[in-house]
Design a protein around this motif. Structure first.
Motif, PDB file in Angstrom:
ATOM      1  N   VAL A  77       0.266  -1.536  -9.899  1.00 33.78           N
ATOM      2  CA  VAL A  77      -0.176  -1.583 -11.468  1.00 33.78           C
ATOM      3  C   VAL A  77      -0.504  -0.589 -11.968  1.00 33.78           C
ATOM      4  O   VAL A  77       0.050  -0.343 -13.140  1.00 33.78           O
ATOM      5  N   LYS A  78      -1.241   0.450 -11.412  1.00 37.04           N
ATOM      6  CA  LYS A  78      -1.588   1.575 -12.094  1.00 37.04           C
ATOM      7  C   LYS A  78      -0.691   2.733 -12.014  1.00 37.04           C
ATOM      8  O   LYS A  78      -0.963   3.919 -12.349  1.00 37.04           O
ATOM      9  N   GLY A  79       0.554   2.200 -11.473  1.00 36.12           N
ATOM     10  CA  GLY A  79       1.616   3.238 -11.274  1.00 36.12           C
ATOM     11  C   GLY A  79       1.187   4.512 -10.247  1.00 36.12           C
ATOM     12  O   GLY A  79       1.798   5.474 -10.251  1.00 36.12           O
ATOM     13  N   MET A  80       0.324   4.181  -9.171  1.00 36.01           N
ATOM     14  CA  MET A  80      -0.186   4.989  -8.199  1.00 36.01           C
ATOM     15  C   MET A  80       0.557   4.559  -6.923  1.00 36.01           C
ATOM     16  O   MET A  80       0.834   3.502  -6.441  1.00 36.01           O
ATOM     17  N   THR A  81       1.373   5.332  -6.386  1.00 29.02           N
ATOM     18  CA  THR A  81       2.038   5.028  -4.808  1.00 29.02           C
ATOM     19  C   THR A  81       1.262   5.690  -3.764  1.00 29.02           C
ATOM     20  O   THR A  81       1.651   5.509  -2.484  1.00 29.02           O
ATOM     21  N   GLY A  82       0.527   6.713  -3.988  1.00 28.75           N
ATOM     22  CA  GLY A  82      -0.334   7.402  -2.719  1.00 28.75           C
ATOM     23  C   GLY A  82      -1.544   6.639  -2.502  1.00 28.75           C
ATOM     24  O   GLY A  82      -2.006   5.699  -3.478  1.00 28.75           O
ATOM     25  N   TYR A  83      -1.932   6.933  -1.430  1.00 29.58           N
ATOM     26  CA  TYR A  83      -3.356   6.254  -0.887  1.00 29.58           C
ATOM     27  C   TYR A  83      -3.888   6.895   0.353  1.00 29.58           C
ATOM     28  O   TYR A  83      -3.259   7.384   1.280  1.00 29.58           O
ATOM     29  N   VAL A  84      -5.184   6.740   0.541  1.00 25.56           N
ATOM     30  CA  VAL A  84      -5.739   7.037   1.913  1.00 25.56           C
ATOM     31  C   VAL A  84      -6.373   5.688   2.578  1.00 25.56           C
ATOM     32  O   VAL A  84      -7.378   5.232   1.879  1.00 25.56           O
ATOM     33  N   LEU A  85      -5.730   5.218   3.492  1.00 24.81           N
ATOM     34  CA  LEU A  85      -6.352   4.147   4.131  1.00 24.81           C
ATOM     35  C   LEU A  85      -7.246   4.555   5.290  1.00 24.81           C
ATOM     36  O   LEU A  85      -6.796   4.949   6.319  1.00 24.81           O
ATOM     37  N   ASP A  86      -8.449   3.906   5.232  1.00 28.25           N
ATOM     38  CA  ASP A  86      -9.459   4.256   6.041  1.00 28.25           C
ATOM     39  C   ASP A  86      -9.916   2.865   6.850  1.00 28.25           C
ATOM     40  O   ASP A  86     -10.275   2.033   6.309  1.00 28.25           O
ATOM     41  N   GLY A  87      -9.851   2.832   8.241  1.00 27.21           N
ATOM     42  CA  GLY A  87     -10.090   1.889   9.070  1.00 27.21           C
ATOM     43  C   GLY A  87      -9.018   0.637   9.204  1.00 27.21           C
ATOM     44  O   GLY A  87      -9.108  -0.451   9.564  1.00 27.21           O
ATOM     45  N   MET A  88      -7.744   1.188   8.886  1.00 21.57           N
ATOM     46  CA  MET A  88      -6.691   0.228   8.854  1.00 21.57           C
ATOM     47  C   MET A  88      -5.313   1.010   9.276  1.00 21.57           C
ATOM     48  O   MET A  88      -5.210   1.917   8.498  1.00 21.57           O
ATOM     49  N   PRO A  89      -4.528   0.773   9.971  1.00 21.15           N
ATOM     50  CA  PRO A  89      -4.663  -0.370  10.892  1.00 21.15           C
ATOM     51  C   PRO A  89      -5.297  -0.334  12.312  1.00 21.15           C
ATOM     52  O   PRO A  89      -5.694   0.913  12.687  1.00 21.15           O
ATOM     53  N   ARG A  90      -5.906  -1.374  12.813  1.00 17.53           N
ATOM     54  CA  ARG A  90      -6.554  -1.395  14.082  1.00 17.53           C
ATOM     55  C   ARG A  90      -5.983  -2.054  15.275  1.00 17.53           C
ATOM     56  O   ARG A  90      -6.687  -2.131  16.252  1.00 17.53           O
ATOM     57  N   THR A  91      -5.119  -2.746  14.811  1.00 17.06           N
ATOM     58  CA  THR A  91      -4.336  -3.207  15.943  1.00 17.06           C
ATOM     59  C   THR A  91      -2.834  -3.164  15.638  1.00 17.06           C
ATOM     60  O   THR A  91      -2.219  -2.691  14.847  1.00 17.06           O
ATOM     61  N   MET A  92      -1.804  -3.167  16.944  1.00 20.87           N
ATOM     62  CA  MET A  92      -0.621  -3.450  16.823  1.00 20.87           C
ATOM     63  C   MET A  92       0.170  -4.072  15.828  1.00 20.87           C
ATOM     64  O   MET A  92       1.124  -3.855  15.081  1.00 20.87           O
ATOM     65  N   TYR A  93      -0.463  -5.388  15.791  1.00 21.95           N
ATOM     66  CA  TYR A  93      -0.128  -6.423  14.864  1.00 21.95           C
ATOM     67  C   TYR A  93      -0.255  -5.855  13.460  1.00 21.95           C
ATOM     68  O   TYR A  93       0.634  -5.774  12.663  1.00 21.95           O
ATOM     69  N   GLN A  94      -1.335  -5.321  13.138  1.00 22.17           N
ATOM     70  CA  GLN A  94      -1.628  -4.690  11.601  1.00 22.17           C
ATOM     71  C   GLN A  94      -0.763  -3.682  11.401  1.00 22.17           C
ATOM     72  O   GLN A  94      -0.118  -3.561  10.331  1.00 22.17           O
TER      73      GLN A  94
END
Ligand code: AMP
Length: 200
Positions: A77-94
């Protein structure tokens, strides 16, 4: 730049995630932070996961995925497509569900930073953190349990990302600024390769 941080507890995901986010001007999404915030505020979600956190166990996959979906949509929504995801994913399903979600939103991860550090070192670090922050899951028993979950459930997903050629291993036993430099150098290289691939 879209980055996943995968690492055992106490390896420095939160610290390095914040450094990467401020360097690239991208949102830092820490699923553990979001969950602890819900617990502290006593929201219905917080109440539903409080016991999982207090026992050092993973929350249900769908709960973790919903947090990420909300954060991705807010970023979009803010027009951002970058990110740093910490602690995710933690399982193969995730991992597989996050990949499908990323495809839908055109936000699949570019790189997985795998922070490597020995169990002995993270156990030592978490003993110090327990004294300073008083986190309910930093007791010696729960640290051992969280490490066991990391090794059996989370660590195997690294191989799945390695097949896609996007894993960068980083020695996280070094001092924080050194680890940050190693990560930022690796991400800069990755970024220029992505830019070159886009232009070709
Ligand atoms: P962290 O702050 O990353 O160490 O996470 C703290 C706790 O939050 C974990 O021990 C889990 O109970 C929960 N948690 C955080 N992220 C996830 C996730 N992706 N899947 C399941 N549980 C999670």
């Amino acid at each position: 730049m879209r980055v996943l941080l995968i690492a055992p507890p106490g390896a420095g995901k939160g610290t390095q995630g914040a450094i990467i986010a401020s360097h690239f001007g991208i949102p830092h999404i820490g699923t553990g932070d979001v969950l602890r915030d819900h617990v502290a505020r006593g929201t219905p979600l917080g109440e539903s996961v409080r016991d999982h956190l207090d026992r050092g166990e993973l929350v249900p996959d769908e709960v973790a995925l919903e947090i990420v979906r909300t954060a991705f949509v807010q970023a979009r929504v803010k027009g951002m497509t970058g990110y740093v995801l910490d602690g995710m994913p933690r399982t193969m399903y995730q991992a597989q569900a996050a990949y499908r979600m990323g495809k839908e939103l055109d936000m699949t991860a570019d790189v997985v930073i795998h922070l490597e550090v020995s169990d002995a070192e993270v156990t030592r670090r978490l003993r110090t953190r327990a004294r300073i922050e008083g986190r309910s899951d930093d007791t010696p028993e729960l640290v051992a349990k969280r490490l066991a979950i990391y090794h059996t459930v989370t660590h195997p997903i690294i191989a799945w990302y390695a097949e896609r050629g996007i894993v960068v291993p980083v020695d996280s036993s070094k001092p924080i600024p050194q680890v940050a430099t190693d990560i930022l150098v690796a991400l800069r290289i990755r970024e220029s390769r992505l830019a070159a691939a886009d232009g070709s």
